[in-house]
Design a protein around this motif. Structure first.
Motif, PDB file in Angstrom:
ATOM      1  N   ILE A  14       0.847  -1.182   0.000  1.00 20.92           N
ATOM      2  CA  ILE A  14       0.000   0.000   0.000  1.00 20.92           C
ATOM      3  C   ILE A  14       0.886   1.237   0.000  1.00 20.92           C
ATOM      4  N   ARG A  15       0.633   2.119  -0.932  1.00 26.86           N
ATOM      5  CA  ARG A  15       1.351   3.392  -0.970  1.00 26.86           C
ATOM      6  C   ARG A  15       0.698   4.309   0.054  1.00 26.86           C
ATOM      7  N   VAL A  16       1.504   4.806   0.980  1.00 26.08           N
ATOM      8  CA  VAL A  16       1.004   5.673   2.045  1.00 26.08           C
ATOM      9  C   VAL A  16       1.622   7.052   1.871  1.00 26.08           C
ATOM     10  N   LYS A  17       0.766   8.039   1.670  1.00 21.09           N
ATOM     11  CA  LYS A  17       1.210   9.427   1.586  1.00 21.09           C
ATOM     12  C   LYS A  17       0.942  10.055   2.943  1.00 21.09           C
ATOM     13  N   THR A  18       2.014  10.536   3.583  1.00 19.81           N
ATOM     14  CA  THR A  18       1.907  11.095   4.922  1.00 19.81           C
ATOM     15  C   THR A  18       2.156  12.591   4.877  1.00 19.81           C
ATOM     16  N   ALA A  19       1.234  13.349   5.431  1.00 18.03           N
ATOM     17  CA  ALA A  19       1.386  14.798   5.525  1.00 18.03           C
ATOM     18  C   ALA A  19       1.591  15.148   6.985  1.00 18.03           C
ATOM     19  N   TYR A  20       2.736  15.802   7.261  1.00 19.78           N
ATOM     20  CA  TYR A  20       3.024  16.215   8.635  1.00 19.78           C
ATOM     21  C   TYR A  20       3.936  17.434   8.595  1.00 19.78           C
ATOM     22  N   ASN A  21       3.590  18.441   9.374  1.00 18.50           N
ATOM     23  CA  ASN A  21       4.430  19.619   9.518  1.00 18.50           C
ATOM     24  C   ASN A  21       4.764  20.262   8.161  1.00 18.50           C
ATOM     25  N   GLU A  22       3.742  20.367   7.323  1.00 20.74           N
ATOM     26  CA  GLU A  22       3.837  20.957   5.989  1.00 20.74           C
ATOM     27  C   GLU A  22       4.760  20.197   5.035  1.00 20.74           C
ATOM     28  N   LYS A  23       5.053  18.929   5.349  1.00 22.97           N
ATOM     29  CA  LYS A  23       5.849  18.077   4.471  1.00 22.97           C
ATOM     30  C   LYS A  23       4.999  16.885   4.060  1.00 22.97           C
ATOM     31  N   VAL A  24       5.258  16.375   2.867  1.00 25.22           N
ATOM     32  CA  VAL A  24       4.572  15.183   2.380  1.00 25.22           C
ATOM     33  C   VAL A  24       5.635  14.117   2.125  1.00 25.22           C
ATOM     34  N   MET A  25       5.425  12.945   2.707  1.00 26.68           N
ATOM     35  CA  MET A  25       6.359  11.837   2.564  1.00 26.68           C
ATOM     36  C   MET A  25       5.607  10.612   2.057  1.00 26.68           C
ATOM     37  N   ILE A  26       6.279   9.814   1.243  1.00 24.42           N
ATOM     38  CA  ILE A  26       5.677   8.603   0.690  1.00 24.42           C
ATOM     39  C   ILE A  26       6.425   7.395   1.234  1.00 24.42           C
ATOM     40  N   THR A  27       5.680   6.392   1.650  1.00 19.79           N
ATOM     41  CA  THR A  27       6.253   5.125   2.066  1.00 19.79           C
ATOM     42  C   THR A  27       5.317   4.017   1.588  1.00 19.79           C
ATOM     43  N   TYR A  28       5.760   2.795   1.679  1.00 19.68           N
ATOM     44  CA  TYR A  28       4.951   1.638   1.278  1.00 19.68           C
ATOM     45  C   TYR A  28       4.875   0.675   2.443  1.00 19.68           C
ATOM     46  N   VAL A  29       3.676   0.143   2.711  1.00 15.47           N
ATOM     47  CA  VAL A  29       3.487  -0.806   3.810  1.00 15.47           C
ATOM     48  C   VAL A  29       2.770  -2.050   3.301  1.00 15.47           C
ATOM     49  N   ASP A  30       2.984  -3.123   4.007  1.00 17.27           N
ATOM     50  CA  ASP A  30       2.319  -4.398   3.729  1.00 17.27           C
ATOM     51  C   ASP A  30       0.833  -4.256   4.048  1.00 17.27           C
ATOM     52  N   PRO A  31      -0.059  -4.869   3.259  1.00 18.87           N
ATOM     53  CA  PRO A  31      -1.495  -4.755   3.562  1.00 18.87           C
ATOM     54  C   PRO A  31      -1.900  -5.424   4.877  1.00 18.87           C
ATOM     55  N   HIS A  32      -1.002  -6.229   5.456  1.00 19.75           N
ATOM     56  CA  HIS A  32      -1.286  -6.878   6.735  1.00 19.75           C
ATOM     57  C   HIS A  32      -0.582  -6.173   7.889  1.00 19.75           C
ATOM     58  N   VAL A  33      -0.226  -4.929   7.697  1.00 18.81           N
ATOM     59  CA  VAL A  33       0.480  -4.153   8.709  1.00 18.81           C
ATOM     60  C   VAL A  33      -0.368  -4.040   9.977  1.00 18.81           C
ATOM     61  N   THR A  34       0.305  -4.083  11.114  1.00 21.38           N
ATOM     62  CA  THR A  34      -0.410  -3.875  12.374  1.00 21.38           C
ATOM     63  C   THR A  34      -0.386  -2.386  12.693  1.00 21.38           C
ATOM     64  N   VAL A  35      -1.271  -1.974  13.575  1.00 25.31           N
ATOM     65  CA  VAL A  35      -1.309  -0.563  13.960  1.00 25.31           C
ATOM     66  C   VAL A  35       0.007  -0.178  14.647  1.00 25.31           C
ATOM     67  N   GLU A  36       0.608  -1.108  15.385  1.00 19.82           N
ATOM     68  CA  GLU A  36       1.896  -0.835  16.034  1.00 19.82           C
ATOM     69  C   GLU A  36       2.991  -0.636  14.988  1.00 19.82           C
ATOM     70  N   GLN A  37       3.005  -1.465  13.943  1.00 13.48           N
ATOM     71  CA  GLN A  37       4.004  -1.320  12.883  1.00 13.48           C
ATOM     72  C   GLN A  37       3.816  -0.009  12.131  1.00 13.48           C
ATOM     73  N   ALA A  77      -9.603   1.097   7.140  1.00 12.30           N
ATOM     74  CA  ALA A  77      -8.961   1.995   6.178  1.00 12.30           C
ATOM     75  C   ALA A  77      -8.355   1.199   5.022  1.00 12.30           C
ATOM     76  N   ILE A  78      -7.704   0.091   5.337  1.00 10.19           N
ATOM     77  CA  ILE A  78      -7.089  -0.743   4.297  1.00 10.19           C
ATOM     78  C   ILE A  78      -8.160  -1.418   3.452  1.00 10.19           C
ATOM     79  N   ARG A  79      -9.229  -1.885   4.087  1.00  9.10           N
ATOM     80  CA  ARG A  79     -10.323  -2.532   3.340  1.00  9.10           C
ATOM     81  C   ARG A  79     -10.911  -1.559   2.316  1.00  9.10           C
ATOM     82  N   LEU A  80     -11.183  -0.331   2.747  1.00 14.59           N
ATOM     83  CA  LEU A  80     -11.751   0.660   1.827  1.00 14.59           C
ATOM     84  C   LEU A  80     -10.750   1.068   0.752  1.00 14.59           C
ATOM     85  N   TYR A  81      -9.472   1.129   1.101  1.00 16.58           N
ATOM     86  CA  TYR A  81      -8.416   1.402   0.129  1.00 16.58           C
ATOM     87  C   TYR A  81      -8.467   0.354  -0.991  1.00 16.58           C
TER      88      TYR A  81
END
Length: 94
Positions: A14-37, A77-81
């Protein structure tokens, strides 16, 4: 010839676009990611100290922010994605 995913085919990552502190960062996570991960991934890419408290929210198809604080909320969130075949999961941190 391009390969098409069937309706129930699993997304490899899953491509994750993260917006924080006026910056945008892209990362990729496994669809079975835990909330802790996912929290650890957000700590890493946003450079949060280990003890910093933060809130994650994803933006749904209607543009509404939805909090991710439990595994059930992340799974939804992942299901709807996957159902909507979105190009990315957008997360805002604060």
């Amino acid at each position: 010839m391009p390969t098409q995913l069937s309706a129930d085919a699993e997304v490899p990552e899953i491509r994750v676009k993260t917006a924080y502190n006026e910056k945008v960062m892209i990362t990729y996570v496994d669809p079975h990611v835990t909330v802790e991960q996912l929290c650890q991934e957000m700590r890493d890419i946003c450079c949060f100290p280990p003890d910093q408290v933060f809130t994650m929210k994803w933006v749904d198809e209607e543009g509404d922010p939805c909090t991710i604080s439990t595994q059930m909320e992340l799974d939804e969130a992942i299901r709807l994605y996957e159902v909507n075949r979105d190009s990315e999961l957008t997360i805002h941190g604060k």
